[in-house]
Motif scaffolding. Structure first.
Motif, mmCIF file in Angstrom:
data_model
loop_
_atom_site.group_PDB
_atom_site.id
_atom_site.type_symbol
_atom_site.label_atom_id
_atom_site.label_comp_id
_atom_site.label_asym_id
_atom_site.label_seq_id
_atom_site.Cartn_x
_atom_site.Cartn_y
_atom_site.Cartn_z
ATOM 1 N N GLU A 1 0.805 -1.304 -0.022
ATOM 2 C CA GLU A 1 -0.091 -0.003 0.313
ATOM 3 C C GLU A 1 0.854 1.225 0.006
ATOM 4 O O GLU A 1 1.816 1.278 0.828
ATOM 5 C CB GLU A 1 -0.886 0.027 1.221
ATOM 6 N N LEU A 2 0.695 2.189 -0.883
ATOM 7 C CA LEU A 2 1.469 3.287 -1.219
ATOM 8 C C LEU A 2 1.035 4.463 -0.098
ATOM 9 O O LEU A 2 -0.207 4.664 0.111
ATOM 10 C CB LEU A 2 1.582 3.773 -2.499
ATOM 11 N N SER A 3 1.857 5.103 0.394
ATOM 12 C CA SER A 3 1.456 6.358 1.024
ATOM 13 C C SER A 3 1.404 7.530 0.021
ATOM 14 O O SER A 3 1.768 7.427 -1.086
ATOM 15 C CB SER A 3 2.474 6.697 2.014
ATOM 16 N N GLY A 4 1.007 8.667 0.558
ATOM 17 C CA GLY A 4 0.633 10.038 -0.307
ATOM 18 C C GLY A 4 2.002 10.410 -0.664
ATOM 19 O O GLY A 4 2.033 11.267 -1.790
ATOM 20 N N GLY A 5 2.996 10.327 -0.097
ATOM 21 C CA GLY A 5 4.397 10.992 -0.693
ATOM 22 C C GLY A 5 5.213 9.978 -1.348
ATOM 23 O O GLY A 5 6.487 10.246 -1.531
ATOM 24 N N TRP A 6 4.677 9.021 -1.993
ATOM 25 C CA TRP A 6 5.368 8.071 -3.006
ATOM 26 C C TRP A 6 6.193 8.721 -4.086
ATOM 27 O O TRP A 6 7.163 8.150 -4.490
ATOM 28 C CB TRP A 6 4.473 6.889 -3.624
ATOM 29 N N PRO A 7 5.605 9.785 -4.716
ATOM 30 C CA PRO A 7 6.553 10.572 -5.701
ATOM 31 C C PRO A 7 7.838 10.771 -5.239
ATOM 32 O O PRO A 7 8.799 10.971 -5.988
ATOM 33 C CB PRO A 7 5.658 11.859 -6.145
ATOM 34 N N LEU A 8 8.089 11.046 -4.093
ATOM 35 C CA LEU A 8 9.451 11.548 -3.351
ATOM 36 C C LEU A 8 10.314 10.052 -3.698
ATOM 37 O O LEU A 8 11.631 10.479 -3.691
ATOM 38 C CB LEU A 8 9.500 11.928 -1.916
ATOM 39 N N ALA A 9 9.818 9.284 -3.820
ATOM 40 C CA ALA A 9 10.938 8.015 -4.000
ATOM 41 C C ALA A 9 11.667 8.282 -5.322
ATOM 42 O O ALA A 9 12.738 7.660 -5.178
ATOM 43 C CB ALA A 9 9.864 6.743 -4.217
ATOM 44 N N VAL A 10 11.110 8.927 -6.244
ATOM 45 C CA VAL A 10 11.878 9.090 -7.493
ATOM 46 C C VAL A 10 13.091 9.825 -7.353
ATOM 47 O O VAL A 10 14.497 9.419 -7.718
ATOM 48 C CB VAL A 10 10.863 9.693 -8.551
ATOM 49 N N PRO A 11 13.234 11.017 -6.569
ATOM 50 C CA PRO A 11 14.442 11.615 -6.431
ATOM 51 C C PRO A 11 15.521 10.847 -5.486
ATOM 52 O O PRO A 11 16.529 10.792 -5.701
ATOM 53 C CB PRO A 11 14.213 13.175 -5.825
ATOM 54 N N LEU A 12 14.816 10.266 -4.484
ATOM 55 C CA LEU A 12 15.646 9.283 -3.699
ATOM 56 C C LEU A 12 16.357 8.283 -4.508
ATOM 57 O O LEU A 12 17.471 7.920 -4.303
ATOM 58 C CB LEU A 12 14.790 8.727 -2.521
ATOM 59 N N LEU A 13 15.646 7.462 -5.461
ATOM 60 C CA LEU A 13 16.117 6.719 -6.467
ATOM 61 C C LEU A 13 17.414 7.111 -7.020
ATOM 62 O O LEU A 13 18.507 6.481 -7.333
ATOM 63 C CB LEU A 13 15.243 6.059 -7.393
ATOM 64 N N VAL A 14 17.063 8.341 -7.552
ATOM 65 C CA VAL A 14 18.189 9.050 -8.400
ATOM 66 C C VAL A 14 19.366 9.400 -7.680
ATOM 67 O O VAL A 14 20.618 9.125 -7.897
ATOM 68 C CB VAL A 14 17.590 10.583 -8.884
ATOM 69 N N LEU A 15 19.404 9.645 -6.341
ATOM 70 C CA LEU A 15 20.462 9.889 -5.565
ATOM 71 C C LEU A 15 21.028 8.473 -5.140
ATOM 72 O O LEU A 15 22.386 8.412 -5.169
ATOM 73 C CB LEU A 15 19.957 10.545 -4.145
ATOM 74 N N GLY A 16 20.263 7.546 -5.021
ATOM 75 C CA GLY A 16 20.819 6.232 -4.734
ATOM 76 C C GLY A 16 21.828 5.587 -5.903
ATOM 77 O O GLY A 16 22.908 4.924 -5.787
ATOM 78 N N VAL A 17 20.910 5.695 -7.031
ATOM 79 C CA VAL A 17 21.773 5.234 -8.458
ATOM 80 C C VAL A 17 23.247 6.072 -8.393
ATOM 81 O O VAL A 17 24.064 5.595 -8.873
ATOM 82 C CB VAL A 17 20.915 5.686 -9.546
ATOM 83 N N THR A 18 23.175 7.523 -8.182
ATOM 84 C CA THR A 18 24.333 8.266 -7.964
ATOM 85 C C THR A 18 25.515 7.639 -7.107
ATOM 86 O O THR A 18 26.632 7.733 -7.663
ATOM 87 C CB THR A 18 23.869 9.787 -7.686
ATOM 88 N N ALA A 19 25.072 7.445 -5.980
ATOM 89 C CA ALA A 19 25.863 7.007 -5.033
ATOM 90 C C ALA A 19 26.435 5.591 -5.605
ATOM 91 O O ALA A 19 27.690 5.363 -5.379
ATOM 92 C CB ALA A 19 25.478 6.769 -3.527
ATOM 93 N N PHE A 20 25.528 4.657 -5.834
ATOM 94 C CA PHE A 20 26.143 3.239 -6.319
ATOM 95 C C PHE A 20 26.776 3.171 -7.517
ATOM 96 O O PHE A 20 27.809 2.476 -7.763
ATOM 97 C CB PHE A 20 24.879 2.350 -6.036
ATOM 98 N N LEU A 21 26.458 4.302 -8.420
ATOM 99 C CA LEU A 21 27.213 4.439 -9.891
ATOM 100 C C LEU A 21 28.800 4.733 -9.375
ATOM 101 O O LEU A 21 29.669 4.279 -9.968
ATOM 102 C CB LEU A 21 26.545 5.374 -10.632
#
Length: 251
Positions: A130-150
């Motif tokens: 079940e998604l919360s109302g703040g789920w769109p914020l997962a996108v920038p967090l994913l980008v930051l995560g990709v940056t770090a692990f890249l």
């Protein structure tokens, strides 16, 4: 066509033509979702009372995206350096920023698509996320995560000279990190000392941020702390990757 666009297009074509890699990039995290989702279906974590899927889905998603970033750039840099492709590129006016930037854009694109597909499957009734109302914020967090692990993958690719070495080093980093960061097992059920130790792992911050965004398990400040942690790891890993980058195995 600019060097950045040419390298980006070449990377995209190479990635989509490798059907095996393309399939397992998306199927591997999905396999863990299916296994853990079915094992813990309808169960709650005793310590928090939250359903297991609210831990497993964000954790496996974070690990899958991070894993793809590390392995993707690690293998690419190793192969390009081993085959002297980087040395040939260096003889052209192509800047290093265009080489790394093209891989970065490709990795971010793959990570976002991974996230969309993964969440869509996790929302199916058999899993029950079940998604919360703040789920769109997962996108920038994913980008930051990709940056770090890249950046972490660039370090691995700079030191390793064979595909076997890349696979061994990357697995030694990513598999233990997945368990210690709560990707496969809720941190709430782990000893308090282990929860404290896991703060030094970048995957812990990505897990916390994605979990807070998708399931509402944390506040805005929790997501902010996770983002700050990922930025710090990206900066450190990026600096190390820049200093260790080599154009050829000959030097």
């Amino acid at each position: 066509m600019s060097a950045f666009a040419a390298l980006g297009e070449a990377g995209y074509r190479a990635y989509t033509r490798d059907k095996t890699t393309l399939f397992f990039t998306f199927a591997f995290p999905m396999l863990f979702l299916v296994v853990f989702g079915l094992i813990f279906s309808g169960q709650d974590v005793e310590q928090s009372g939250r359903p297991y899927i609210s831990y497993i889905a964000p954790g496996v998603l974070s690990w899958g995206v991070a894993n793809a970033a590390v392995f993707g750039v690690g293998f690419t840099l190793m192969q390009w350096r081993r085959d002297d492709i980087l040395r040939l590129i260096r003889m052209t006016p192509t800047p290093l920023s265009a080489i790394l930037g093209s891989r970065y854009v490709l990795a971010v694109g793959i990570g976002v698509v991974q996230g969309v597909v993964f969440v869509a499957v996790a929302l199916l009734p058999m899993f029950g996320l079940e998604l919360s109302g703040g789920w769109p914020l997962a996108v920038p967090l994913l980008v930051l995560g990709v940056t770090a692990f890249l950046a972490l993958g660039a370090i691995v690719g700079s030191f390793c000279r064979t595909p076997e070495a890349v696979a061994a080093v990357a697995n030694c980093l990513m598999v233990p990190m997945a368990f210690l960061s709560g990707s496969f097992y809720p941190l709430d059920a782990m000893p308090s000392w282990l929860q404290t130790v896991s703060v030094v792992l970048p995957l812990r911050h990505l897990n916390d941020g994605i979990s807070a965004a998708l399931t509402g398990s944390g506040s805005g400040s929790d997501m902010g702390l996770a983002a700050a942690g990922l930025v710090a790891f990206a900066a450190v890993f990026g600096a190390v990757a820049f200093r260790t980058f080599r154009w050829s195995d000959r030097t």
